[in-house]
Enzyme design. Structure first.
Site, short mmCIF file in Angstrom:
data_model
loop_
_atom_site.label_atom_id
_atom_site.label_comp_id
_atom_site.label_asym_id
_atom_site.label_seq_id
_atom_site.Cartn_x
_atom_site.Cartn_y
_atom_site.Cartn_z
N ASN A 1 55.14 -7.31 -5.57
CA ASN A 1 54.05 -8.35 -5.65
C ASN A 1 52.96 -7.49 -5.09
OD1 ASN A 1 53.77 -8.33 -2.65
ND2 ASN A 1 56.08 -8.85 -2.69
N LYS B 1 66.91 4.71 -17.53
CA LYS B 1 65.84 3.58 -18.09
C LYS B 1 66.52 2.57 -18.95
CE LYS B 1 61.50 3.73 -20.33
NZ LYS B 1 60.48 4.30 -21.12
N PHE C 1 54.66 -15.04 8.78
CA PHE C 1 53.26 -15.62 7.67
C PHE C 1 53.88 -16.34 6.54
CE2 PHE C 1 49.41 -13.16 8.42
CZ PHE C 1 49.70 -12.40 9.44
N LYS D 1 58.61 -23.53 7.73
CA LYS D 1 59.23 -22.33 7.93
C LYS D 1 59.28 -22.18 9.35
CE LYS D 1 57.95 -20.46 3.87
NZ LYS D 1 57.09 -19.82 2.94
N LYS E 1 63.01 -21.08 10.54
CA LYS E 1 63.37 -19.88 11.04
C LYS E 1 63.11 -19.75 12.66
CE LYS E 1 61.53 -17.83 6.74
NZ LYS E 1 61.39 -16.49 5.95
O1 C5P Z 1 60.32 -17.81 3.29
P1 C5P Z 1 59.27 -16.98 3.15
O2 C5P Z 1 59.44 -15.53 2.42
O3 C5P Z 1 57.96 -17.67 2.56
O4 C5P Z 1 58.79 -16.40 4.76
C1 C5P Z 1 57.65 -15.70 5.04
C2 C5P Z 1 57.86 -15.08 6.16
O5 C5P Z 1 59.22 -14.39 6.41
C3 C5P Z 1 56.72 -13.84 6.30
O6 C5P Z 1 56.63 -13.52 7.62
C4 C5P Z 1 57.72 -12.63 5.76
O7 C5P Z 1 57.20 -11.34 6.38
C5 C5P Z 1 59.24 -12.91 6.15
N1 C5P Z 1 60.24 -12.62 5.35
C6 C5P Z 1 61.04 -11.70 5.90
N2 C5P Z 1 62.16 -11.29 5.13
C7 C5P Z 1 62.31 -11.73 3.85
C8 C5P Z 1 61.43 -12.68 3.47
C9 C5P Z 1 60.55 -13.30 4.23
O8 C5P Z 1 60.99 -11.14 6.89
N3 C5P Z 1 63.19 -11.47 3.15
#
Ligand code: C5P
Length: 395
Positions: free
Chosen positions: A201, A280, A314, A328, A332
């Site tokens: 990304n 590849k 974040f 979130k 979480k």
């Molecule tokens: O669920 P989402 O990806 O939107 O959540 C974002 C937050 O979770 C961010 O703080 C990101 O760093 C963390 N995150 C993580 N591991 C993942 C996905 C997101 O630590 N696999």
């Protein structure tokens, strides 16, 4: 920031500027108008790579960074040499030049290295000013005892630049997070598809790196777990470089012991390819299906772990920011979440950003500004909430 006032020892400020630059500091020199009698601005500009600031009313310079912005920008202010006159003005809160104004407006720690004739130093007025400044939280180093430019011998010489440098470094060790360990994830992750391709990304890692810097300035020991970015490693942080989400997960879990605050600023890929082709993939077919499987949610796992640190997440969203971020936070089980808009030139890979910070009992908006400043403000919020939580828990 390095402030220079009108003393003979000003010539040594050039050496101090050089040492600070060598340590990796961004040095902005601010001179009082009469300091120019003792050292040339060109010398300092050449050493620091930045034009010297000396005028309170300079429309051009203010347009680039105003005096209040300078006061906010500074991580620490070191004034060397500080004359008796400057100390007197600083002690009484005067603001009739740029340097004094910045000192009055800043929240950064201020260190001054007095330099003056020994009789001026011993004068009750200067001694009273020293006491006042100390009470106001200003740190003083020196003066040293020895022969002076005027021929007198006694306390009044500015201490040597190397000693001032060491004292400046100590300013940060006294910060609100001294003795605390902060772990920060930053940047994107890369999920390989075949030997040469990956999914990723647009995260630049700037926010995570700025947070690492802010945490270090607050006195914390910083563990930075970073995906692939093109940023210089922040000074004084323990950097672990990873590529994929799985690697990031492993690095975080390995080093989690003793972490007090965990900040997940990384844009971790939610999915990875189920099978990674060894060679590849050839473009023989009209369509190609890559099966994706979910990556571990690092933040969720840390927040659910036995040694759970204070957890900050974040949320980067293109719509319904507040709602998604609040969901979130609850889902979480976080202590705090920083939400920002992404897409349309916003958020990812930009210099500026704004954040909506949410916790269980409230929220605040941090306005659009450079990520470096934004990170400092977010770090202050984190510190406050972390200390409030640990105080409640221990009482
Ligand atoms: O669920 P989402 O990806 O939107 O959540 C974002 C937050 O979770 C961010 O703080 C990101 O760093 C963390 N995150 C993580 N591991 C993942 C996905 C997101 O630590 N696999």
């Amino acid at each position: 920031m390095l402030g220079i006032t009108a003393g003979v020892a000003a010539y040594k400020a050039a050496e101090l500027a050089r040492l600070l630059v060598k340590q990796g500091a961004l040095v902005q020199v601010v001179m009082t108008p009469s300091a120019h009698e003792f050292i040339g601005a060109m010398t300092l500009q050449a050493i620091t790579g930045r034009p010297v600031r000396d005028q309170l009313f300079d429309a051009d310079a203010e347009a680039a960074m105003g005096h209040i912005e300078l006061a906010r920008w500074a991580d620490a202010i070191v004034i060397a040499p500080a004359t008796a006159d400057f100390m007197a003005k600083l002690a009484m809160g005067a603001a009739d030049n740029l340097l004094l104004t910045i000192c009055l407006a800043t929240q950064a720690p201020v260190l001054i290295a007095p330099a003056m004739n020994e009789k001026m130093w011993a004068h009750p007025a200067t001694q009273e000013n020293q006491t006042k400044l100390t009470a106001q939280g200003v740190k003083l180093i020196g003066p040293a005892v020895g022969e002076q430019a005027c021929g007198d011998v006694g306390p009044g010489r500015m201490v040597e630049p190397a000693e001032i440098l060491a004292a400046a470094a100590e300013l940060f060790e006294l910060g609100p997070l001294s003795g605390k360990r902060v772990m920060i994830t930053a940047g994107p992750t890369r999920e390989p598809i075949d030997a040469v391709r990956y999914l990723s990304n647009r995260s630049s890692g700037k926010m995570g790196y700025a947070l690492a810097n802010a945490a270090r300035l607050a006195g914390a020991e910083v563990l930075l777990i970073s995906g692939p970015v093109s940023l210089d490693a922040p000074k004084g942080c323990a950097l672990t470089e990873v590529t994929s989400a799985d690697e990031m997960y492993g690095a975080v879990m390995n080093q989690l012991d003793g972490v007090d605050i965990f900040i997940a600023a990384a844009a971790v890929a939610d999915y990875r390819a189920e099978y990674v082709a060894e060679k590849k993939i050839k473009k023989t077919e009209d369509t190609l299906t890559v099966n994706l499987v979910k990556n571990p949610d690092i933040l969720r796992e840390v927040a659910a772990s036995a040694q759970r640190p204070f957890c900050v997440g974040f949320a980067a969203e293109t719509n319904d920011l507040e709602q998604y971020a609040t969901d979130k936070l609850n889902d979480k089980q976080l202590d705090m979440i920083a939400a920002n808009w992404v897409g349309d030139q916003q958020g990812f890979d930009t210099e500026d950003n704004a954040l909506l910070v949410i916790w269980s009992e409230g929220q605040t908006q941090l306005p659009q500004q450079p990520k470096r400043e934004l990170a400092k403000q977010l770090m202050t919020l984190i510190e406050e909430h972390y200390h409030a939580k640990t105080t409640t828990q221990s009482s």
